[in-house]
Design a protein around this motif. Structure first.
Motif, PDB file in Angstrom:
ATOM      1  N   VAL A   1      56.614 149.359  24.643  1.00  0.00           N
ATOM      2  CA  VAL A   1      55.463 150.205  24.976  1.00  0.00           C
ATOM      3  C   VAL A   1      54.825 149.799  26.312  1.00  0.00           C
ATOM      4  CG1 VAL A   1      53.554 148.973  23.833  1.00  0.00           C
ATOM      5  CG2 VAL A   1      53.566 151.451  23.872  1.00  0.00           C
ATOM      6  N   ALA A   2      55.079 148.583  26.786  1.00  0.00           N
ATOM      7  CA  ALA A   2      54.444 148.098  28.023  1.00  0.00           C
ATOM      8  C   ALA A   2      54.660 149.023  29.225  1.00  0.00           C
ATOM      9  CB  ALA A   2      54.905 146.672  28.338  1.00  0.00           C
ATOM     10  N   PRO A   3      55.906 149.488  29.506  1.00  0.00           N
ATOM     11  CA  PRO A   3      56.069 150.383  30.658  1.00  0.00           C
ATOM     12  C   PRO A   3      55.365 151.728  30.471  1.00  0.00           C
ATOM     13  CG  PRO A   3      58.217 149.808  29.693  1.00  0.00           C
ATOM     14  CD  PRO A   3      57.160 149.117  28.901  1.00  0.00           C
ATOM     15  N   GLU A   4      55.242 152.177  29.237  1.00  0.00           N
ATOM     16  CA  GLU A   4      54.531 153.428  28.957  1.00  0.00           C
ATOM     17  C   GLU A   4      53.043 153.264  29.275  1.00  0.00           C
ATOM     18  OE1 GLU A   4      56.207 156.326  27.969  1.00  0.00           O
ATOM     19  OE2 GLU A   4      57.895 155.029  28.469  1.00  0.00           O
ATOM     20  N   LEU A   5      52.488 152.102  28.930  1.00  0.00           N
ATOM     21  CA  LEU A   5      51.080 151.829  29.223  1.00  0.00           C
ATOM     22  C   LEU A   5      50.853 151.673  30.721  1.00  0.00           C
ATOM     23  CD1 LEU A   5      50.307 149.447  26.256  1.00  0.00           C
ATOM     24  CD2 LEU A   5      49.395 151.749  26.608  1.00  0.00           C
ATOM     25  N   GLU A   6      51.839 151.104  31.416  1.00  0.00           N
ATOM     26  CA  GLU A   6      51.717 150.985  32.870  1.00  0.00           C
ATOM     27  C   GLU A   6      51.661 152.368  33.516  1.00  0.00           C
ATOM     28  OE1 GLU A   6      54.769 148.336  34.325  1.00  0.00           O
ATOM     29  OE2 GLU A   6      54.066 146.734  33.001  1.00  0.00           O
ATOM     30  N   LYS A   7      52.506 153.295  33.036  1.00  0.00           N
ATOM     31  CA  LYS A   7      52.484 154.668  33.565  1.00  0.00           C
ATOM     32  C   LYS A   7      51.145 155.336  33.252  1.00  0.00           C
ATOM     33  CE  LYS A   7      56.776 155.525  31.870  1.00  0.00           C
ATOM     34  NZ  LYS A   7      57.852 156.360  31.341  1.00  0.00           N
ATOM     35  N   LEU A   8      50.648 155.130  32.042  1.00  0.00           N
ATOM     36  CA  LEU A   8      49.375 155.718  31.633  1.00  0.00           C
ATOM     37  C   LEU A   8      48.244 155.184  32.512  1.00  0.00           C
ATOM     38  CD1 LEU A   8      48.082 157.578  29.459  1.00  0.00           C
ATOM     39  CD2 LEU A   8      47.667 155.513  28.136  1.00  0.00           C
ATOM     40  N   ALA A   9      48.235 153.879  32.755  1.00  0.00           N
ATOM     41  CA  ALA A   9      47.190 153.266  33.588  1.00  0.00           C
ATOM     42  C   ALA A   9      47.206 153.853  34.994  1.00  0.00           C
ATOM     43  CB  ALA A   9      47.393 151.752  33.651  1.00  0.00           C
TER      44      ALA A   9
ATOM     45  N   ALA B   1      54.866 151.314  18.624  1.00  0.00           N
ATOM     46  CA  ALA B   1      55.260 151.756  19.957  1.00  0.00           C
ATOM     47  C   ALA B   1      55.375 153.276  19.976  1.00  0.00           C
ATOM     48  CB  ALA B   1      56.592 151.118  20.347  1.00  0.00           C
ATOM     49  N   ARG B   2      55.003 153.862  21.094  1.00  0.00           N
ATOM     50  CA  ARG B   2      55.129 155.307  21.288  1.00  0.00           C
ATOM     51  C   ARG B   2      55.157 155.599  22.778  1.00  0.00           C
ATOM     52  NH1 ARG B   2      50.470 156.999  17.619  1.00  0.00           N
ATOM     53  NH2 ARG B   2      51.226 155.211  16.547  1.00  0.00           N
ATOM     54  N   SER B   3      55.534 156.807  23.119  1.00  0.00           N
ATOM     55  CA  SER B   3      55.636 157.193  24.528  1.00  0.00           C
ATOM     56  C   SER B   3      54.259 157.412  25.137  1.00  0.00           C
ATOM     57  CB  SER B   3      56.448 158.477  24.654  1.00  0.00           C
ATOM     58  OG  SER B   3      55.704 159.563  24.113  1.00  0.00           O
ATOM     59  N   LYS B   4      54.233 157.410  26.469  1.00  0.00           N
ATOM     60  CA  LYS B   4      52.991 157.691  27.192  1.00  0.00           C
ATOM     61  C   LYS B   4      52.414 159.030  26.758  1.00  0.00           C
ATOM     62  CE  LYS B   4      53.266 159.452  31.214  1.00  0.00           C
ATOM     63  NZ  LYS B   4      52.642 160.741  31.429  1.00  0.00           N
ATOM     64  N   ALA B   5      53.276 160.043  26.644  1.00  0.00           N
ATOM     65  CA  ALA B   5      52.813 161.380  26.248  1.00  0.00           C
ATOM     66  C   ALA B   5      52.176 161.360  24.861  1.00  0.00           C
ATOM     67  CB  ALA B   5      53.975 162.371  26.285  1.00  0.00           C
ATOM     68  N   ARG B   6      52.773 160.634  23.935  1.00  0.00           N
ATOM     69  CA  ARG B   6      52.214 160.553  22.577  1.00  0.00           C
ATOM     70  C   ARG B   6      50.886 159.790  22.564  1.00  0.00           C
ATOM     71  NH1 ARG B   6      54.832 160.091  17.898  1.00  0.00           N
ATOM     72  NH2 ARG B   6      52.724 160.179  17.087  1.00  0.00           N
ATOM     73  N   ILE B   7      50.808 158.731  23.349  1.00  0.00           N
ATOM     74  CA  ILE B   7      49.560 157.965  23.424  1.00  0.00           C
ATOM     75  C   ILE B   7      48.454 158.864  23.975  1.00  0.00           C
ATOM     76  CG2 ILE B   7      48.368 156.031  24.534  1.00  0.00           C
ATOM     77  CD1 ILE B   7      51.171 154.611  24.599  1.00  0.00           C
ATOM     78  N   LEU B   8      48.747 159.540  25.076  1.00  0.00           N
ATOM     79  CA  LEU B   8      47.753 160.402  25.710  1.00  0.00           C
ATOM     80  C   LEU B   8      47.310 161.516  24.770  1.00  0.00           C
ATOM     81  CD1 LEU B   8      46.123 160.858  28.250  1.00  0.00           C
ATOM     82  CD2 LEU B   8      48.010 162.240  29.143  1.00  0.00           C
ATOM     83  N   GLU B   9      48.256 162.077  24.046  1.00  0.00           N
ATOM     84  CA  GLU B   9      47.957 163.141  23.083  1.00  0.00           C
ATOM     85  C   GLU B   9      46.933 162.659  22.039  1.00  0.00           C
ATOM     86  OE1 GLU B   9      50.942 164.651  19.852  1.00  0.00           O
ATOM     87  OE2 GLU B   9      51.531 165.494  21.789  1.00  0.00           O
ATOM     88  N   GLU B  10      47.075 161.395  21.624  1.00  0.00           N
ATOM     89  CA  GLU B  10      46.197 160.838  20.592  1.00  0.00           C
ATOM     90  C   GLU B  10      44.795 160.501  21.109  1.00  0.00           C
ATOM     91  OE1 GLU B  10      46.995 159.742  17.308  1.00  0.00           O
ATOM     92  OE2 GLU B  10      49.170 159.942  17.259  1.00  0.00           O
ATOM     93  N   ILE B  11      44.685 160.178  22.404  1.00  0.00           N
ATOM     94  CA  ILE B  11      43.395 159.698  22.917  1.00  0.00           C
ATOM     95  C   ILE B  11      42.693 160.700  23.819  1.00  0.00           C
ATOM     96  CG2 ILE B  11      44.102 157.287  22.740  1.00  0.00           C
ATOM     97  CD1 ILE B  11      44.363 157.296  25.843  1.00  0.00           C
ATOM     98  N   ILE B  12      43.344 161.789  24.164  1.00  0.00           N
ATOM     99  CA  ILE B  12      42.812 162.729  25.166  1.00  0.00           C
ATOM    100  C   ILE B  12      41.408 163.234  24.821  1.00  0.00           C
ATOM    101  CG2 ILE B  12      43.871 164.831  24.208  1.00  0.00           C
ATOM    102  CD1 ILE B  12      43.756 163.998  27.929  1.00  0.00           C
ATOM    103  N   ALA B  13      41.137 163.398  23.554  1.00  0.00           N
ATOM    104  CA  ALA B  13      39.832 163.921  23.146  1.00  0.00           C
ATOM    105  C   ALA B  13      38.687 162.959  23.467  1.00  0.00           C
ATOM    106  CB  ALA B  13      39.830 164.233  21.658  1.00  0.00           C
ATOM    107  N   PHE B  14      39.009 161.684  23.706  1.00  0.00           N
ATOM    108  CA  PHE B  14      37.981 160.676  23.896  1.00  0.00           C
ATOM    109  C   PHE B  14      37.777 160.264  25.351  1.00  0.00           C
ATOM    110  CE2 PHE B  14      39.875 160.131  19.701  1.00  0.00           C
ATOM    111  CZ  PHE B  14      38.757 160.295  18.904  1.00  0.00           C
ATOM    112  N   ILE B  15      38.636 160.753  26.261  1.00  0.00           N
ATOM    113  CA  ILE B  15      38.520 160.295  27.649  1.00  0.00           C
ATOM    114  C   ILE B  15      38.090 161.416  28.582  1.00  0.00           C
ATOM    115  CG2 ILE B  15      40.120 158.385  27.354  1.00  0.00           C
ATOM    116  CD1 ILE B  15      42.242 160.016  28.816  1.00  0.00           C
TER     117      ILE B  15
END
Length: 109
Positions: free
Chosen positions: A40-48, A95-109
Motif C-alpha cells: 500500500v505504500a506506493p499507493e499512499l505516495e501517489k495519493l499524497a 491494503a487497497r489501491s489509491k482509487a479505493r482509498i480516495l473513494e472511501e475518504i473523499i467525503a471527508f476531505i
C-alpha cells in the motif's frame, strides 16, 4: 496542506502534526515486516502527491510508536485512519489501491 509526500509521525509529534492539523490527515499505521503495508505504500505516495492541496498523508510505525498505536486500538496492519479536526472520521483496514482509498475518504476531505 500536504507537501506531496507522506510524512513520518511518532508518539511525540502525533498531536501537533495530526490532531492539530487544519488539513485532514490520513495516517497509515504500518510496520517494516508487514507485506501488505509495503504493497500500500506506493499507493499512499501517489495519493499524497495528487491530493496535496486538500490532504496530508502520514505514516506511523507501530513498532516504534506503541503509545499512539494502543490509543487507537491498532490490532492489524495496515490500518489507515483519516483524521479531521482532531477526530477520527474513517478507518480503513488492509491494503487497497489509491482509487479505493480516495473513494472511501473523499467525503471527508
Amino acid at each position: 496542506m500536504g507537501n506531496g509526500k507522506p510524512m513520518e509521525v511518532n508518539d511525540g509529534n502525533f498531536e501537533k502534526e495530526v490532531l492539530d492539523s487544519p488539513t485532514p490527515v490520513l495516517v497509515d499505521f504500518w510496520a517494516a515486516w508487514c507485506g501488505p503495508c509495503r504493497m500500500v505504500a506506493p499507493e499512499l505516495e501517489k495519493l499524497a502527491e495528487e491530493e496535496s492541496d486538500r490532504l496530508k498523508v502520514a505514516k506511523l510505525n507501530v513498532e516504534d510508536n506503541r503509545v499512539i498505536a494502543a490509543r487507537y486500538g491498532i490490532s492489524s496492519i495496515p490500518t489507515m485512519i483519516l483524521f479531521k479536526d482532531g477526530k477520527e472520521q474513517k478507518r480503513l483496514m488492509g491494503a487497497r489501491s489509491k482509487a479505493r482509498i480516495l473513494e472511501e475518504i473523499i467525503a471527508f476531505i
